[in-house]
Design an enzyme around this catalytic site. Structure first.
Site, PDB file in Angstrom:
ATOM      1  CD  GLU A 217      40.683  38.990  43.556  1.00  0.00           C
ATOM      2  OE1 GLU A 217      39.511  39.413  43.551  1.00  0.00           O
ATOM      3  OE2 GLU A 217      41.671  39.700  43.340  1.00  0.00           O
TER       4      GLU A 217
ATOM      5  CB  CYS B 126      39.799  43.006  44.614  1.00  0.00           C
ATOM      6  SG  CYS B 126      40.650  42.827  43.071  1.00  0.00           S
TER       7      CYS B 126
END
Lengths: 526, 526
Positions: A264, A301
């Site tokens: 990720e 993120c």
């Protein structure tokens, strides 16, 4: 309490030569403990133990795995303030954040404990035999998900608990029945050792095999590379930068036996401010986004790094209001001098791009290692031409793109790289922008209506992933119970004797799980 | 009826320069039609059309997709004997095999038509909001599976219908909502064009967008490479050799945006003959395996190429009986001179390995291109040392390994590469060999008790895949309804207005599908 050693299975060792320390960005000083980088021999032993542990752990019952995961939670809580203090000293994050992240980590452990205790997650599927079928009788086929084998997990710098040593990746892999080897993050190695102690103690208390978990210290990239290339490793989980994730992906793809890497990686999380929303709710969204952009010094993120709107008075006012609101917010400490160094390099690279205008650059005196928020703006044509402007700046930075018109906005969206999230801010106008919505859906894993992208719920319906480079494989998610799917494969038994089938697939359905039997979902026995 | 041209979307074109013909191995002559290899320009147009088609096809309803797939089945049947004749002339396979493979292809089309018509396959998952939750209110999150985008499919040489142009890979991708570009197999390009005609006609009749399907001819590797490298392509399906599948995997992994490649590759499908089974049922299994090894000239991915037993009189008798039975079987035609050429090269390379003894080499005069069955044997130590002996020989070839003892048998299993299937033949002894079973499970996707690996049922519980190199990703299957999972990703809507949600996720549940709502599986509305 912290030894600086590696957990090679249940044993603390430090046969390596290289050492390093972690850093407290609040005090701008190194922390005391000296950590010893794992040696090649220790890596070998950790992987041998993991391979051996897998032979029993892979068929350990959901009830036993559940005890193990719950015990990790108990052990984590038992540290009390010790864990919180070390967390703060290695991350510069606040005590409140530490406590809330610990809660999230505990919740994740308990969620997966419940999942495996209940047991239906294995997707047991049974097609019974039909000896009368012509021209060929039908055999009995029974399928369930089984673990892949030892998994290497790379923790995230920005989540020392929830996405690190016993975070989402580790817990989903353990729940699946995979031994885990953690490559501890060099910025919070002490926190990592403490958490590893909790995992090892829980493994011992609940009778898990030695090798089910190891925690390896390292400050460079060599240990990670060695782990990903090692034939005993069957998959990799990573949270971090695009360059880091892609390097591991490339290594794994070049192995004689390629293995899955779920990385990720970065995301700018585009936000589309539609005209009515800018006009009617511009002030509201300016305030919300000032908070979202600076939350945790922008070190998420899902931080909104890109806001797209159409040129005009309403967008100009939105930018002014965003500036007014964000300047009020006190900067906070960033994770590490390297992180703030990268933030400063990236923002200054951005500010050197032709046509980019800086609207807010918080320049009041701040403490060392604190991240000062920056808001910039650029017109649509310039943004389209210069892909440097598309890149993520990790930290409290955002860019407002003033598009010529809706058509240009749609083109910009279609040219963006893959993203974790996309957000649409709209007031009674969404129906008219189906093309924009369509284009955005193609680029993201999660689409948000009238909200902020920060805040990732741990639940069944969450998707935390997305088209490359948001992740290396958009078919999986890093958050939510489906994250377990990264570490399992379907396995089929044909005409297998009932007595020797795993409990999940026996006629009697002794675990009372939900199964697909001859096309019908049921908990009934056969 | 066959033009030799490419379907670029709904249009037949042939702007390329390179041509080729298919070959009839039964008559040992080229077939009449000249096929034109697709040009670079045609590839570009096919991918542009597919990208454009995706914008509408991705949200085409399950009901409409179901009509499309069923209409393909209708169109395939409408060819009657024409399709069967061309199939036989391009494969050397029998008319009976052609008819049964057509039935399987029709069944696959209908199975996926039913799946998407019913609709629950999208795994709709809804977590409703909770505004009262503290400290942070819970947002509304709704997830479903959505298609990845245009998919490139490489057909298998050995299944001109069921695993080629409109075979399992294509049908699962279309069912998912992904446009498909088929790289037609050069050995059965005429069959491919006829099937492509059926798909295009069905697309037109049921109102699917132009570009939902293209069929590209090529005889070399350049077209396939260009397709896998093309940025418009979002995933790849392949059935064939390890070298072919791995090359495509490598190309895809090196792209700026890497994409998933599901390649189902070779397998020797190990069979473990346990002592009691050899002693009590040796004659029975010898006959069964003589048939399984020679079925379709051994040209199946699940052909049993390796039989493992422990040294002794019973195994010796089994080998004798296998030899006696297999010599009675008349060889049949193989797919193509290249296939029989490879078979002859591979068997002769095997026969040159030190310690390998040939038990049966059917040497009676056969027709040109017929594959004569070969049975060989070797001792366990020799097999362990020489990995050349572990490789697949595609065709009617099998090797019996005589292990020193059960320990050596277990070691050999643990050293095998990943396999599609593993089989255990046992008589009241399976309980005593849990270590063998465990080792075998680690290496395979499907494990069979007292049967033969040939015969792959299309059903919910099937797994046709396995650890590398059986497939490039053991987390997926190429056969059965779950094969659709290769072409989809989870997508999440946060706080999205009900009126704009897809039908699958609306409060009213208008499609009446099964959904996971706040942790409970239900068809109820919210």
């Amino acid at each position: 309490m912290i030894t600086g050693k590696n957990y090679i299975g249940n044993v603390l060792t430090s046969t390596g030569k290289k050492t390093f320390k972690t850093f407290n960005p609040q005090t701008n000083q190194e922390n005391d403990v000296t950590f010893t980088e794992v040696s090649d021999l220790e890596i070998e032993v950790a992987l041998e133990l993991a391979t051996e542990a897998f032979t029993t752990f892979k068929t350990t019952s959901g009830a036993k795995k559940s005890e193990f995961l719950n015990e990790i939670a108990t052990q984590l809580l038992a540290f009390g303030d010790t864990l919180i203090t070390i967390y703060c000293s290695e991350s510069g994050l606040s005590k409140e954040r530490a406590i809330s992240e610990r809660s999230r980590t505990i919740f994740q452990l308990q969620t997966f404990a419940n999942l495996v205790k209940e047991g239906s997650w294995v997707e047991a599927t049974i097609d019974t035999e039909n000896l009368e079928r012509t021209p060929i009788p039908k055999v009995d086929l029974r399928k369930m998900l089984v673990p892949l084998g030892p998994i290497v997990i790379f923790g995230a710098s920005n989540f020392p608990l929830a996405y690190s040593t016993a975070g989402g990746d580790t817990v989903s892999a353990l729940a699946a029945g995979c031994p885990v080897i953690v490559k501890s993050h060099p910025m919070h190695t002490g926190t990592g050792e403490l958490v590893a102690y909790a995992v090892i103690k829980a493994a011992e208390i609940t009778g898990m095999p030695n090798g089910v978990f190891s925690n390896l210290n390292s400050s460079g990239i060599e240990v990670g590379s060695a782990l990903v290339k090692h034939p005993a490793v069957k998959a990799v989980g990573f949270t971090g930068s695009i360059s880091g994730g892609r390097s591991l992906y490339n290594l794994a793809a070049k192995r004689p036996e390629p293995i899955p890497v779920f990385a990720e990686m970065g995301s700018v999380n585009p936000v589309i401010l539609l005209p009515n929303a800018a006009s009617i709710k511009g002030v509201h969204w300016a305030k919300k986004y000032a908070n979202s952009i600076t939350l945790g010094a922008g070190q998420f993120c899902t931080n909104p790094g890109l806001i797209l709107g159409t040129k005009g008075e309403d967008l100009t006012n939105f930018i002014k209001n965003l500036a007014k609101e964000i300047i009020k917010i006190e900067p906070v400490c960033m994770l590490h001098p390297n992180i703030i160094g990268a933030f400063e390099n990236n923002t200054s690279r951005m500010q050197q791009q032709l046509g980019l205008e800086t609207i807010v650059n918080y320049t009041k005196d701040t403490f060392k290692n604190y991240g000062s928020q920056i808001i910039t703006t650029v017109d649509g044509a310039t943004f389209l031409e210069n892909t440097t402007l598309h890149q993520e700046v990790f930290g409290p930075f955002s860019m407002v793109v003033q598009c010529e018109n809706v058509e240009q906005l749609a083109i910009i969206i279609s040219k963006l790289e893959g993203q974790l999230t996309g957000t649409i801010l709209a007031e009674n106008e969404l129906e008219s922008y189906s093309e924009i919505v369509n284009a955005l859906q193609n680029r993201v894993g999660r689409i948000i209506f009238n909200g902020v992208p920060t805040g990732v719920e741990v639940c069944d319906a969450m998707v935390h992933g997305g088209p490359y480079p948001a992740s290396t494989d958009s078919r999986f998610t890093a958050v939510g119970i489906n994250s377990i799917k990264r570490w399992v494969r379907p396995f089929c038994y044909q005409n297998w004797p009932n007595i020797l089938l795993p409990y999940e697939l026996k006629n009697e359905n002794p675990l009372n799980i939900s199964r697909l039997v001859d096309g019908k979902q049921t908990t009934k026995k056969i």
